[in-house]
Each structure stands twice: as C-alpha cells, then as structure tokens.
Scaffold this active site. Structure first.
Site, PDB file in Angstrom:
ATOM      1  N   ASP A  11       0.864  -1.181   0.000  1.00 42.97           N
ATOM      2  CA  ASP A  11       0.000   0.000   0.000  1.00 42.97           C
ATOM      3  C   ASP A  11       0.902   1.232   0.000  1.00 42.97           C
ATOM      4  O   ASP A  11       1.647   1.462   0.964  1.00 42.97           O
ATOM      5  CB  ASP A  11      -0.895  -0.022   1.241  1.00 42.97           C
ATOM      6  CG  ASP A  11      -1.959   1.060   1.213  1.00 42.97           C
ATOM      7  OD1 ASP A  11      -2.009   1.826   0.230  1.00 42.97           O
ATOM      8  OD2 ASP A  11      -2.747   1.136   2.174  1.00 42.97           O
ATOM      9  N   ASP A 105      -2.864   2.544  -5.964  1.00 40.37           N
ATOM     10  CA  ASP A 105      -1.825   2.563  -4.932  1.00 40.37           C
ATOM     11  C   ASP A 105      -1.733   1.315  -4.070  1.00 40.37           C
ATOM     12  O   ASP A 105      -1.018   1.311  -3.067  1.00 40.37           O
ATOM     13  CB  ASP A 105      -2.002   3.791  -4.033  1.00 40.37           C
ATOM     14  CG  ASP A 105      -3.361   3.809  -3.341  1.00 40.37           C
ATOM     15  OD1 ASP A 105      -4.269   3.089  -3.786  1.00 40.37           O
ATOM     16  OD2 ASP A 105      -3.508   4.560  -2.366  1.00 40.37           O
ATOM     17  N   GLU A 106      -2.420   0.239  -4.426  1.00 38.53           N
ATOM     18  CA  GLU A 106      -2.279  -0.971  -3.623  1.00 38.53           C
ATOM     19  C   GLU A 106      -2.537  -2.212  -4.469  1.00 38.53           C
ATOM     20  O   GLU A 106      -3.255  -2.175  -5.466  1.00 38.53           O
ATOM     21  CB  GLU A 106      -3.196  -0.955  -2.397  1.00 38.53           C
ATOM     22  CG  GLU A 106      -4.672  -0.894  -2.694  1.00 38.53           C
ATOM     23  CD  GLU A 106      -5.508  -0.995  -1.419  1.00 38.53           C
ATOM     24  OE1 GLU A 106      -5.136  -1.760  -0.500  1.00 38.53           O
ATOM     25  OE2 GLU A 106      -6.539  -0.319  -1.361  1.00 38.53           O
TER      26      GLU A 106
END
Length: 439
Positions: A11, A105-106
């Site tokens: 993350d 983003d993850e």
C-alpha cells in the site's frame, strides 16, 4: 488456509499527496491535501503532515480547510499518479506473475509464484525489505507499507499496522493472536451499519466476534454475511490472488458548483457524458448492455436508474437515448448538483441494434446558448491549483493559485530545489498547461 506466509499486500503511503510532494519540492514536509478544491469538494488523500490536524480521506474539503487552513489544497494530476502506479505494478509483476491490483496505490502479490529460495518468514521478510527499497527507487522517492501473511485478510491488515514505510510479516499460527484485540471494524464487510448491529449484542472486538456461533451471526446478519464474518473472525480466508481484475463498468460523472434546474441543459449534459462513455468503450474495444444514470439532487439525496439493452452496444445515440429516458422519469425540479452516465454488463463484442430508429435516437445538437451553458457547467477549472504548467521563458512549474484574472506559478520540478513564485495574466499566451506525452 495456507501454511506459509505467501500473500503480500503493498500500500503506497498517502499516495496522491506523496506524489505531489515528490514533484513539488517546496511542499516536502508540509501539509498537503489532494481532492476537490471547491465548496463541495471531498478529500482524496491527505499527507501525514495534514493528518496530524485531523484531515482524512472522504472528509469534505470545507472541513479540511477549517482544520488545516495552512495546507496546500491541490486538485490532483492523474497522469502523474498513473505513471507512478504503473512503475510499481511493473515492479510487482517482475517478482511474481500473480499480481492483483486493487487501485492505483495498492495490490496483492502471490509469493508462491515468486523465485524465492524458500517461503519462510525470514525469506519473505528479506523480500519485503528489498521491495520497499525498489519501490522508493522506481517511483523517485515514494514509500510503501508492506504486509505479508497466510491470507489476503492478514496481509492487508498487516500492511496498515506500521504506516508509513512499514513492514509487518505475520508468522503462520499467529493470525488469531493478531486479530483478537482489534476492533471488529478491521474485518472486511463490517461497515458502520454492521458494527452497530454487533455493538448492540456486545461485540466490539474480533475476540468478541469470535465468541458468537455461526448460527447467531446468520440470525443477526443473514446467511452470506454471517457465515463470512464467522470465518474471517477465525482468520479463515482462502481467497486467491486474481491477476485479471475485469472492468465492471465505464462511467462519467460531474459535480456542479450550482444546482442546475434547466431540463434542456441537463439533457445536453447527459448527451455529453454519454459521448465520453462511448468514446472510452470504443477505445477499449468493448461494449455494454446496461445503461445507468446517477443523479444527486439539491437535498443531497442520490438516485440511480438503469435499463438493460437487448444486446451490448457502444452506440452513443442509443446510450444517450436510454439515459435521457431514465432521466425523464425523475423529479429534478429542485435542482441537480451531480449527474453521471455509466455502462456495465461489458462484453468484447458489439451487435447492431436492428430495431433502433435513427431519427429517434439521434443526439440533439445544442444551439449556441445551450452549448455555452454546457461549457459553463462542465468547464475545465481554468488554472487549477497544483496543475502542471510550462512558460516559454521560465520553463516548468505548477499553479500556486489563481483568481481575478491572475495566475501565480511556482517554478520547480521533482529534480530542482524549491522554486521562485511569479504571477502572470491568466490569458498570457506564453503560459500553457503541461501534460507529459503518452508513451
């Protein structure tokens, strides 16, 4: 359940805000808020400096300004976030072919397909440390927090335990010890409504939840939800990493500064959104069978309507016609503050609608007055704070602020130190928006 810690979750920390701080040296170490900058804006991401003032994602921008008036409020630059995300996802796929992106983003990574000497806690911990360093390198300085465990549930929870820039590996057999003291809301699917139901029967922690039988949870929450929570409370999660996450829908929506009541204008806005959606469908070479609209009214209530076509389509006339028909069923006399059009039920083939009437489905061409109103309603925000610009004499920079016919620019990039600030006329021909060319 896996017997080895082979699920990794990464993350990226305060992703949007961190990208802005990377590219804007003057903002490093200072509070940054990215999201809608208008009166009805919502925070997408806040830097850790802003979070100390209580600013968080999904908070209204107005509230964020009250809590942290000295923060830099930026409108966001999708191209920069996309490029950073692409670098990280490419890095993850170089480690294992089994990568499941969850957002920009993850992502989850299945380490059982990675080239590791073994899958011990020591080995995966070393990989986690190396991955964090390589994320920093490929993104030009961003950090990511990594969690590794025997399931998706444990890996995702672990990645959040030592933010920012953390690494937590949960050894096999320690999953329930990790979960039991935590608030029940850490379990996926326990939102505010479910948490309140559980609170009423004395359940506050995962250990409390573990004390309920499956039958009790099914009676309280229904079969699917109750059975799922019963398993997760005991760290039972056999979900696999799915590298192909299929696109479920394509949609466009806009929030307006003022409530619109002119039905002709709203229909024209729907037509414009339908055109954008079909453009995206055609670019992706897909079609869709279900057309939907989303309308947020003056009182903040949100209404959705949908209709299913006889066959998948990427025809702007057909999609616009259905969107208009759905919209006509609604009472919007009080005003509309958000409007959206979407297409789902996606397929990679297209069949002509043999029953379509070309005249009836033609999208109306707006007259000049309506076209001007559309432009005003869906206008580009002009010189939006944070946007990249380039000046013929001064080079690259970003919009520091604008108003009253003046735009102020700070001339700096990720590769420079903090730059100087200069102001120009908003119509200065030497100043232009800058977007890096597509690869």
């Amino acid at each position: 359940m896996r017997s080895e810690p082979t699920i990794l979750h990464v993350d990226l920390d305060a992703f949007f805000a961190s990208v802005e701080q990377r590219d804007k040296p003057s903002l490093r170490g200072k509070p940054v808020v990215v999201g809608g900058v208008g009166g009805r804006g919502v925070v997408a991401t806040a830097s850790y400096e802003a979070r100390t003032f209580g600013v968080h994602s999904a908070m209204s921008t107005a509230e964020a300004r009250r809590r942290c008036p000295n923060a830099a409020f930026l409108s966001g630059r999708f191209h920069a976030y996309r490029d950073a995300s692409r670098a990280v996802m490419d890095l993850l796929r170089s480690i294992s072919p089994l990568v499941e992106p969850l957002s920009l983003d993850e992502a989850f990574v299945d380490l059982s397909a990675a080239a590791l000497p073994d899958l011990s806690v020591t080995s995966v911990s070393a990989l986690g440390r190396e991955l964090k360093q390589r994320v920093h390198e490929v993104t030009g300085g961003l950090s990511g927090s990594v969690g590794i465990g025997t399931s998706k549930l444990i890996a995702k929870i672990a990645s959040d335990l030592d933010k920012p820039d953390g690494l937590v590996v949960v050894a096999p057999g320690m999953e329930q010890d990790l979960l039991r003291p935590m608030q029940v809301t850490v379990i996926p699917g326990v939102g505010p409504a479910t948490a309140e139901r559980l609170r009423r029967v004395g359940v506050h922690t995962v250990e409390d939840l573990e004390g309920l039988t499956e039958e009790e949870l099914v009676r309280l929450l229904g079969k699917a939800h109750g059975s799922g929570l019963h398993a997760l409370a005991r760290a039972r999660d056999d979900r696999s990493v799915e590298p192909e996450r299929e696109t479920k829908s394509v949609s466009v929506e806009d929030t307006y500064d003022t409530d619109h009541v002119d039905k002709r204008l709203l229909e024209a806005l729907l037509d414009r959104q339908a055109a954008k959606v079909t453009e995206r469908l055609r670019r992706a070479r897909i079609s869709g069978r279900t057309v939907s609209i989303k309308v947020r009214l003056h009182d903040f209530s949100t209404v959705s309507r949908s209709a299913t076509l006889s066959a998948p389509s990427d025809d702007v006339r057909q999609i616009a016609r259905v969107a208009r028909r759905l919209f006509a069923e609604l009472d919007v006399s009080g005003g509309v503050r958000l409007l959206g059009v979407g297409v789902s039920g996606l397929a990679d083939w297209i069949q002509e609608d043999l029953f379509a009437d070309d005249e009836a489905t033609a999208v109306e061409v707006p007259d000049e007055a309506t076209e001007a109103a559309i432009a005003a309603a869906s206008r580009h925000r002009g010189w939006a704070p944070g946007m990249d610009v380039v000046h013929e004499a001064h080079g690259r920079g970003w919009v520091w602020g604008s108003g009253r016919g003046v735009v102020t620019v700070r001339f700096e990039t990720a590769k420079t130190g903090p730059g100087r600030v200069l102001s120009f006329s908003a119509t200065d021909p030497a100043l232009a928006p800058f977007t890096p060319p597509e690869e």
